[in-house]
Design an enzyme around this catalytic site. Sequence first.
Site, PDB file in Angstrom:
ATOM      1  N   SER A  71     -75.489  35.897  41.870  1.00 15.43           N
ATOM      2  CA  SER A  71     -74.999  34.637  42.416  1.00 15.43           C
ATOM      3  C   SER A  71     -75.083  33.529  41.355  1.00 15.43           C
ATOM      4  O   SER A  71     -74.470  33.646  40.298  1.00 15.43           O
ATOM      5  CB  SER A  71     -75.789  34.287  43.682  1.00 15.43           C
ATOM      6  N   MET A  72     -75.847  32.459  41.607  1.00 18.26           N
ATOM      7  CA  MET A  72     -76.008  31.448  40.566  1.00 18.26           C
ATOM      8  C   MET A  72     -76.723  32.021  39.352  1.00 18.26           C
ATOM      9  O   MET A  72     -76.526  31.541  38.235  1.00 18.26           O
ATOM     10  CB  MET A  72     -76.753  30.231  41.111  1.00 18.26           C
ATOM     11  N   ASP A  83     -67.054  38.857  50.019  1.00 24.82           N
ATOM     12  CA  ASP A  83     -67.942  37.751  49.645  1.00 24.82           C
ATOM     13  C   ASP A  83     -67.353  36.430  50.136  1.00 24.82           C
ATOM     14  O   ASP A  83     -66.266  36.032  49.715  1.00 24.82           O
ATOM     15  CB  ASP A  83     -68.112  37.727  48.124  1.00 24.82           C
ATOM     16  N   TYR A 128     -79.443  31.658  44.238  1.00 17.72           N
ATOM     17  CA  TYR A 128     -79.846  30.394  44.853  1.00 17.72           C
ATOM     18  C   TYR A 128     -80.775  30.653  46.034  1.00 17.72           C
ATOM     19  O   TYR A 128     -80.461  31.446  46.919  1.00 17.72           O
ATOM     20  CB  TYR A 128     -78.588  29.662  45.307  1.00 17.72           C
ATOM     21  N   HIS A 145     -71.663  39.062  49.693  1.00 18.72           N
ATOM     22  CA  HIS A 145     -72.268  38.385  48.549  1.00 18.72           C
ATOM     23  C   HIS A 145     -73.663  38.921  48.244  1.00 18.72           C
ATOM     24  O   HIS A 145     -74.115  38.882  47.092  1.00 18.72           O
ATOM     25  CB  HIS A 145     -72.339  36.884  48.850  1.00 18.72           C
ATOM     26  N   TRP A 190     -71.559  33.100  40.716  1.00 17.56           N
ATOM     27  CA  TRP A 190     -71.069  31.791  41.170  1.00 17.56           C
ATOM     28  C   TRP A 190     -71.271  30.791  40.050  1.00 17.56           C
ATOM     29  O   TRP A 190     -72.355  30.690  39.470  1.00 17.56           O
ATOM     30  CB  TRP A 190     -71.842  31.344  42.404  1.00 17.56           C
TER      31      TRP A 190
END
Length: 293
Positions: A165-166, A210, A95, A242, A190
Amino acid sequence: MDGVLWRVRTAALMAALLALAAWALVWASPSVEAQSNPYQRGPNPTRSALTADGPFSVATYTVSRLSVSGFGGGVIYYPTGTSLTFGGIAMSPGYTADASSLAWLGRRLASHGFVVLVINTNSRFDYPDSRASQLSAALNYLRTSSPSAVRARLDANRLAVAGHSMGGGGTLRIAEQNPSLKAAVPLTPWHTDKTFNTSVPVLIVGAEADTVAPVSQHAIPFYQNLPSTTPKVYVELDNASHFAPNSNNAAISVYTISWMKLWVDNDTRYRQFLCNVNDPALSDFRTNNRHCQ
């Protein structure tokens, strides 16, 4: 007398030839073993070698977002100076990030024998499922529309995905949608969905510290809810944040390369780094051992 001498010399010559043939067979056996896997690339691996760039020189190609559809362009890293072909990997950043956030890993993977496209997303704010669609578009671009120098190095039948992540959440989603993929590596992933029904072998990298995608809410449930029949590994980076995947990280390098080598290249030499793991760089390690059988 001459006949006896001829027979003695003939017997001696035959014995020498048999000995030479036996020696040649023993000497050649490692090469024969290597040639039994047409996808095996590079020398016998060591852990230290997997923390650094590999044996292949790497070229890059910048993909303009104006020249593609379905994703926002990016950077291709691919082996050069060889006539071999290699499996392909599409990678998504997280993101608000762009392709530069995973540049080190894209280059690292390419140097060990992969064609890697690290994408820019259509928007830095795209959510995981959009990133999954963009990874799919990126793989299609690699197969059909990338420069000829790239396609000459690509084995389009051996493809994988990874993301941060995303982008890691998108990696899980596309692995669920596309069972033909050889491997998936979500990095500190995520996603609001915690269950992904995929048969694609998955290596999940979590980070102990994280606070953006806490492992108890994301990485661990993702791992636990993957089907028991799916080869899966969970590694948790000790005291890492993270954003650990955004800079050179030895553990990420070792496990990501090994997972891709094992499943994209069918290279069992890399099992040693994924089975019976006791690594001080990790705070947790889990597996169903299906890749160790």
